[in-house]
Motif scaffolding. Sequence first.
Motif, PDB file in Angstrom:
ATOM      1  N   GLU A  54       7.756  -5.836   7.189  1.00 43.91           N
ATOM      2  CA  GLU A  54       6.607  -6.657   7.839  1.00 43.91           C
ATOM      3  C   GLU A  54       5.243  -6.603   7.421  1.00 43.91           C
ATOM      4  OE1 GLU A  54       9.928  -5.374  10.489  1.00 43.91           O
ATOM      5  OE2 GLU A  54       8.924  -4.612   8.991  1.00 43.91           O
ATOM      6  N   ASP A  55       4.704  -5.405   6.771  1.00 46.01           N
ATOM      7  CA  ASP A  55       3.226  -5.417   6.176  1.00 46.01           C
ATOM      8  C   ASP A  55       3.145  -4.812   4.988  1.00 46.01           C
ATOM      9  OD1 ASP A  55       3.803  -2.716   7.247  1.00 46.01           O
ATOM     10  OD2 ASP A  55       2.317  -2.551   8.711  1.00 46.01           O
ATOM     11  N   HIS A  56       4.125  -4.332   4.521  1.00 43.92           N
ATOM     12  CA  HIS A  56       4.013  -3.581   2.921  1.00 43.92           C
ATOM     13  C   HIS A  56       3.315  -2.482   2.994  1.00 43.92           C
ATOM     14  CE1 HIS A  56       4.690  -7.970   1.211  1.00 43.92           C
ATOM     15  NE2 HIS A  56       5.421  -7.601   1.984  1.00 43.92           N
ATOM     16  N   GLN A  57       3.358  -1.929   4.143  1.00 44.31           N
ATOM     17  CA  GLN A  57       2.607  -0.444   4.028  1.00 44.31           C
ATOM     18  C   GLN A  57       3.790   0.524   3.976  1.00 44.31           C
ATOM     19  OE1 GLN A  57      -0.521   1.040   5.045  1.00 44.31           O
ATOM     20  NE2 GLN A  57       0.590   2.726   4.459  1.00 44.31           N
ATOM     21  N   ALA A  58       3.558   1.748   3.271  1.00 45.21           N
ATOM     22  CA  ALA A  58       4.398   2.772   2.780  1.00 45.21           C
ATOM     23  C   ALA A  58       4.379   3.790   4.107  1.00 45.21           C
ATOM     24  CB  ALA A  58       4.062   3.356   1.628  1.00 45.21           C
ATOM     25  N   LEU A  59       5.669   3.799   4.607  1.00 44.26           N
ATOM     26  CA  LEU A  59       5.938   4.587   5.591  1.00 44.26           C
ATOM     27  C   LEU A  59       6.212   6.091   5.109  1.00 44.26           C
ATOM     28  CD1 LEU A  59       8.290   2.385   8.024  1.00 44.26           C
ATOM     29  CD2 LEU A  59       5.720   2.564   8.072  1.00 44.26           C
ATOM     30  N   GLY A 105      10.793  -3.349   1.967  1.00 44.05           N
ATOM     31  CA  GLY A 105      11.923  -2.365   2.306  1.00 44.05           C
ATOM     32  C   GLY A 105      12.462  -1.368   1.127  1.00 44.05           C
ATOM     33  N   MET A 106      11.687  -1.222  -0.011  1.00 49.55           N
ATOM     34  CA  MET A 106      12.241  -0.223  -0.971  1.00 49.55           C
ATOM     35  C   MET A 106      11.793   1.072  -0.672  1.00 49.55           C
ATOM     36  SD  MET A 106      11.103  -0.318  -4.888  1.00 49.55           S
ATOM     37  CE  MET A 106       9.394   0.371  -4.847  1.00 49.55           C
ATOM     38  N   SER A 107      12.613   1.973  -0.786  1.00 46.12           N
ATOM     39  CA  SER A 107      12.217   3.283  -0.589  1.00 46.12           C
ATOM     40  C   SER A 107      12.384   4.164  -1.957  1.00 46.12           C
ATOM     41  CB  SER A 107      13.434   3.925   0.239  1.00 46.12           C
ATOM     42  OG  SER A 107      13.554   3.638   1.504  1.00 46.12           O
ATOM     43  N   PHE A 108      11.411   4.906  -2.276  1.00 48.44           N
ATOM     44  CA  PHE A 108      11.448   5.653  -3.514  1.00 48.44           C
ATOM     45  C   PHE A 108      10.917   7.107  -3.322  1.00 48.44           C
ATOM     46  CE2 PHE A 108       7.722   3.041  -2.124  1.00 48.44           C
ATOM     47  CZ  PHE A 108       6.604   3.878  -2.394  1.00 48.44           C
ATOM     48  N   ARG A 149       0.806  -1.108  -0.057  1.00 52.06           N
ATOM     49  CA  ARG A 149       0.080  -0.149   0.087  1.00 52.06           C
ATOM     50  C   ARG A 149       0.810   1.295  -0.024  1.00 52.06           C
ATOM     51  NH1 ARG A 149      -5.081   0.927   4.031  1.00 52.06           N
ATOM     52  NH2 ARG A 149      -3.470  -0.257   5.560  1.00 52.06           N
ATOM     53  N   THR A 150       0.676   2.070  -1.110  1.00 50.05           N
ATOM     54  CA  THR A 150       0.990   3.601  -0.953  1.00 50.05           C
ATOM     55  C   THR A 150       0.349   4.556  -0.331  1.00 50.05           C
ATOM     56  OG1 THR A 150       0.335   3.651  -3.307  1.00 50.05           O
ATOM     57  CG2 THR A 150       2.760   3.393  -3.053  1.00 50.05           C
ATOM     58  N   GLY A 151      -0.794   4.175  -0.193  1.00 51.53           N
ATOM     59  CA  GLY A 151      -1.811   5.161   0.512  1.00 51.53           C
ATOM     60  C   GLY A 151      -1.275   4.920   2.263  1.00 51.53           C
ATOM     61  N   ARG A 152      -1.809   6.128   2.422  1.00 49.06           N
ATOM     62  CA  ARG A 152      -1.661   6.073   4.032  1.00 49.06           C
ATOM     63  C   ARG A 152      -2.903   5.013   4.741  1.00 49.06           C
ATOM     64  NH1 ARG A 152      -6.559   8.990   2.747  1.00 49.06           N
ATOM     65  NH2 ARG A 152      -7.338  10.154   4.367  1.00 49.06           N
ATOM     66  N   ASN A 153      -2.517   4.690   5.931  1.00 48.41           N
ATOM     67  CA  ASN A 153      -3.594   3.825   6.599  1.00 48.41           C
ATOM     68  C   ASN A 153      -4.051   4.774   7.731  1.00 48.41           C
ATOM     69  OD1 ASN A 153      -1.730   3.768   8.821  1.00 48.41           O
ATOM     70  ND2 ASN A 153      -1.320   1.667   8.497  1.00 48.41           N
ATOM     71  N   LYS A 176       5.393  13.534  -1.796  1.00 46.61           N
ATOM     72  CA  LYS A 176       5.416  13.909  -0.328  1.00 46.61           C
ATOM     73  C   LYS A 176       6.830  13.629   0.043  1.00 46.61           C
ATOM     74  CE  LYS A 176       2.417  12.225   2.343  1.00 46.61           C
ATOM     75  NZ  LYS A 176       1.766  11.165   3.180  1.00 46.61           N
ATOM     76  N   GLY A 177       7.665  13.259  -0.812  1.00 47.57           N
ATOM     77  CA  GLY A 177       9.249  13.027  -0.088  1.00 47.57           C
ATOM     78  C   GLY A 177       9.069  11.527  -0.297  1.00 47.57           C
ATOM     79  N   LYS A 178      10.249  10.922   0.493  1.00 48.17           N
ATOM     80  CA  LYS A 178      10.562   9.603   0.668  1.00 48.17           C
ATOM     81  C   LYS A 178       9.460   8.708   1.076  1.00 48.17           C
ATOM     82  CE  LYS A 178      13.704   7.517   3.206  1.00 48.17           C
ATOM     83  NZ  LYS A 178      14.777   7.359   3.849  1.00 48.17           N
ATOM     84  N   MET A 179       9.045   7.684   0.491  1.00 50.44           N
ATOM     85  CA  MET A 179       8.160   6.645   1.233  1.00 50.44           C
ATOM     86  C   MET A 179       9.142   5.400   1.141  1.00 50.44           C
ATOM     87  SD  MET A 179       4.159   6.840  -0.336  1.00 50.44           S
ATOM     88  CE  MET A 179       3.735   8.422  -0.447  1.00 50.44           C
ATOM     89  N   THR A 180       8.702   4.395   2.205  1.00 52.88           N
ATOM     90  CA  THR A 180       9.265   3.301   2.421  1.00 52.88           C
ATOM     91  C   THR A 180       8.433   2.268   2.593  1.00 52.88           C
ATOM     92  OG1 THR A 180      11.565   4.217   3.099  1.00 52.88           O
ATOM     93  CG2 THR A 180      11.314   1.820   3.492  1.00 52.88           C
TER      94      THR A 180
END
Length: 391
Positions: free
Chosen positions: A348-353, A333-336, A140-144, A340-344
């Motif tokens: 563990e859960d594939h959530q974009a931080l 673990g991929m960052s891109f 997920r790239t969206g926020r939770n 909004k700047g960097k997401m990772t």
Amino acid sequence: MRLHLLAAAALLCAAIVPASAKDIRIAHVYDKTGPLEAYAKQTQVGLQMGLDYATGGTMTVNGNKLVLIEKDTQGKPDVAKSQLAAAYADDKADIAVGPTGSGVALAMLPVAEEYKKILLVEPAVADAITGDKWNRYIFRTGRNSSQDAISNAVALDKAGVTIATLAQDYAFGRDGVKAFRETLKNAKIVHEEYLPTSTTDFTAGAQRLFDALKDKPGRKIIFIIWAGAGNPFKIADLDPKRYGIEIATGGNILPAMVAYKNFPGMEGATYYYFGIPKNPVNNWLVAEHYKRYKTPPDFFTAGGMSAGIALVEALKKTKGDTATEKLITAMEGMSFETPKGKMTFRAEDHQALQSMYHFKIKVDPAFPWGVPELVHEIGIDEMKLPIRNKR
């Protein structure tokens, strides 16, 4: 001699185009029609712009052409399941993106697992998507809901504050309130009001909220978690100020934020507002969106673009290979870089931080909406985001 030349030319072409060059088929399975249509349209525009940006306008990765297939869930869970299955089985989609609504997304998760294909969730928000309903094919790239809750708690969680919540009665609203309640350390929630997504008359709900708060000491806030149709800010017409009650909410799309103009100084936290992030990706998005559409990019446009960039970055890492296991390995673990700047993607859960933004509403006559002015960027390190799956 002519045959030799033709053979040489053929060999040269083979050297330029990878032998494995093929179409990479991306299915956008989203709520193209239905109550969240406005959000879905923004995501669709953003996804196209993200693919465009990340491929430098070529729409290819490693010589492989990106083909975007669109499927309409109509905002209905059963339709969404069949549309996603058709995308994987009939359209031979390598990867899927979507949908808009949380209830729709939850219905789609098992389909990705069944077909062993990636579903990149954007922008559905419910915690359960990367929580107890998650499977390893979901990113997920969206926020939770927890990111929304934690960031809004930064703005509202003060000692002596009493809060009542107003939310829609489905996964988005209930997960949102649950995460918000769990996050609060100082403020107290005294009432949760859930209304149908189709609500247009907020009088009865507002009265219950007022009754729960009016006799409480200190600062009193109604915190609204709402998406799509209906205008919960109508409760302001019932004059909560007479009881010293304030209204607070998170960010939203620009048309919804027209109502924010009535609440100068209102605080909250948002996922995105085009004027806040300062980075090359957002600069490109804002300039290009104005050029193409004569308007600024909105909340879900940025999300769609982030999804497009994430897909291209993952495909670059696999050199265009769409094998699911290779993509999962590349993405965990991929960052891109995004608007909004960097997401990772958390392994563990594939959530974009990602960052969120604490804002205060300012009234600016240049804009028809209340402008969220940045108070503080809430960075990834500031949000202790719980892992909610059973991995």
